[in-house]
Design an enzyme around this catalytic site. Structure first.
Site, PDB file in Angstrom:
ATOM      1  N   ASP A  95     -12.369  -0.171   1.754  1.00 15.07           N
ATOM      2  CA  ASP A  95     -11.382   0.010   2.819  1.00 15.07           C
ATOM      3  C   ASP A  95     -12.010   0.614   4.085  1.00 15.07           C
ATOM      4  OD1 ASP A  95      -8.878  -0.320   3.906  1.00 15.07           O
ATOM      5  OD2 ASP A  95      -7.906   1.311   2.806  1.00 15.07           O
TER       6      ASP A  95
ATOM      7  N   GLU B  77       0.886  -1.178   0.000  1.00 17.22           N
ATOM      8  CA  GLU B  77       0.000   0.000   0.000  1.00 17.22           C
ATOM      9  C   GLU B  77       0.921   1.226   0.000  1.00 17.22           C
ATOM     10  OE1 GLU B  77      -2.296   0.488   3.610  1.00 17.22           O
ATOM     11  OE2 GLU B  77      -3.599   2.027   2.734  1.00 17.22           O
TER      12      GLU B  77
HETATM   13  N1  ADE Z   1      -6.522   0.046   8.881  1.00 19.21           N
HETATM   14  C1  ADE Z   1      -7.644   0.568   8.390  1.00 19.21           C
HETATM   15  N2  ADE Z   1      -7.453   0.964   7.127  1.00 19.21           N
HETATM   16  C2  ADE Z   1      -6.169   0.672   6.803  1.00 19.21           C
HETATM   17  C3  ADE Z   1      -5.373   0.810   5.642  1.00 19.21           C
HETATM   18  N3  ADE Z   1      -5.838   1.368   4.517  1.00 19.21           N
HETATM   19  N4  ADE Z   1      -4.100   0.405   5.688  1.00 19.21           N
HETATM   20  C4  ADE Z   1      -3.611  -0.134   6.800  1.00 19.21           C
HETATM   21  N5  ADE Z   1      -4.305  -0.306   7.918  1.00 19.21           N
HETATM   22  C5  ADE Z   1      -5.588   0.087   7.919  1.00 19.21           C
HETATM   23 ZN    ZN Z   2      -7.301  -1.729   4.561  1.00 18.08          ZN
END
Ligand code: ADE
Ligand code: ZN
Length: 340
Positions: free
Chosen positions: A282, A204
């Site tokens: 998400d 990410e």
């Molecule tokens: N917890 C909630 N959303 C998240 C994300 N996008 N990346 C990492 N941890 C998270």
């Molecule tokens: Zn997430």
């Protein structure tokens, strides 16, 4: 976007496989629960809280997200939060959802994992009667220690038995940089020995090496986000070859500045190279939209075709952790809808 395609997407049966239930807490519900539970918030109005949702990176979001979750104390609170998400998912024609929750966020405040799961399960059992099937995935917070994750896993053991129909896997989330998957190799090995499904956020904000670690050390069944995989051609080829699903969250990536513009999102490149990407929300209460809004945003910006959208929808069903029979049933419903 052409209105016919938008309508087809809106009504298509789909799976959502990357939704943090604590990230579905809308500001209105945060304030309602704060009042109910006498929890003091750092913001004095719903508008002030919403105005703080201007994030510069993952950590700037997580700080507010954990503060928002601090209003959750009772089983009823977890039920109310989950039921609110269920309503939004049904509106978006989600047929199946696999929901993450962060037990360590709650145990830290004296709320047991059993309380959280009981409340979430109450709402999900009810959702089942309204046509939304679901599973639940327990996520470890990667900014905390390995010992903490191991203790959390041990505390959750009776729940994996009691809720075997729902609580089917473990995941890894929270602050990615500096907390590689390798830190959690042992707890994932324990989960694997119990036959649980495995997922992890990787790629990410973190580099492609974190995606390799998730695959090779944690042996995950799916990768959450994974959008930075595009920086490594060999990794992309492997993801495509092994049909590893990436649970991509376009509005999240935009809000957390992973991409500075939706037209720069790598979803289409990954799709073109045969990676099983699919679309999710998400933390929809924080990022400006539930799952359909994520489809609309990315289809618009990347000018995805009817066929590409069908592939994304189909990928969402193929990547879900349901039986082959349930999966085929959902795919047949998607196909019937798409042909109309
Ligand atoms: N917890 C909630 N959303 C998240 C994300 N996008 N990346 C990492 N941890 C998270
Ligand atoms: Zn997430």
């Amino acid at each position: 976007m052409n209105p016919t395609l938008a309508d087809k997407i809106a009504h298509a049966p789909k799976a959502e496989l990357h939704i943090h239930i604590e990230g579905s807490l809308e500001p209105e519900l945060i304030f309602e629960l704060a009042k109910r539970n006498n929890v003091k918030l750092a913001y004095d109005s719903i508008e002030a809280l919403r105005a703080a949702y201007a994030f510069t990176d993952l950590q700037s979001f997580l700080d507010i997200y954990y503060a928002g979750a601090s209003v959750l104390l009772t089983e009823q609170d977890f039920y109310d939060m989950t039921m609110a998400y269920v309503e939004r998912a049904l509106e978006d024609h989600v047929a199946h959802t696999e929901i993450f929750f962060d037990p360590q966020t709650h145990t830290e405040r004296g709320v047991s994992i059993a309380t959280a799961v009981a409340g979430i399960e109450g709402a999900l059992a009810e959702a089942e009667t309204r046509g939304l099937s679901s599973r639940l995935i327990l996520c470890f917070l990667r900014h905390l220690s390995e010992e903490d994750a191991l203790a959390t896993f041990d505390e959750a053991l009776p729940l994996f038995d009691k809720y075997a129909h729902r609580l089917i896997g473990v995941g890894l989330d929270s602050s990615e940089r500096g907390h590689p998957p390798s830190k959690f190799e042992r707890v994932f090995a324990k989960a694997r020995e119990r036959g649980l499904k495995l997922v992890a956020h990787a790629g990410e904000e973190g580099p492609p090496s974190y995606v390799y670690e998730a695959l090779d050390l944690l042996k995950v069944d799916r990768v959450d986000h994974g959008v930075r995989s595009i920086e490594d051609a060999q990794l992309v080829a492997r993801l495509a070859d092994e049909r590893i699903a990436l649970t991509v969250c376009p509005l999240s990536n935009l809000k957390l500045c992973v991409f500075d513009d939706m037209t720069k999102h790598t979803l289409k490149d990954l799709l073109d190279q045969g990676v099983r990407v699919m679309i999710n929300s998400d933390d929809p209460a924080y990022f400006g939209g539930y799952v359909n809004a994520n489809y609309f945003a990315v289809v618009d910006a990347l000018k995805l075709s009817d066929k590409e959208v069908y592939t994304l929808l189909r990928n969402s069903l193929e990547a879900s952790f349901v039986s082959a029979e349930e999966r085929d049933g959902m795919i047949a419903r998607l196909d019937a809808h798409w042909k109309q």
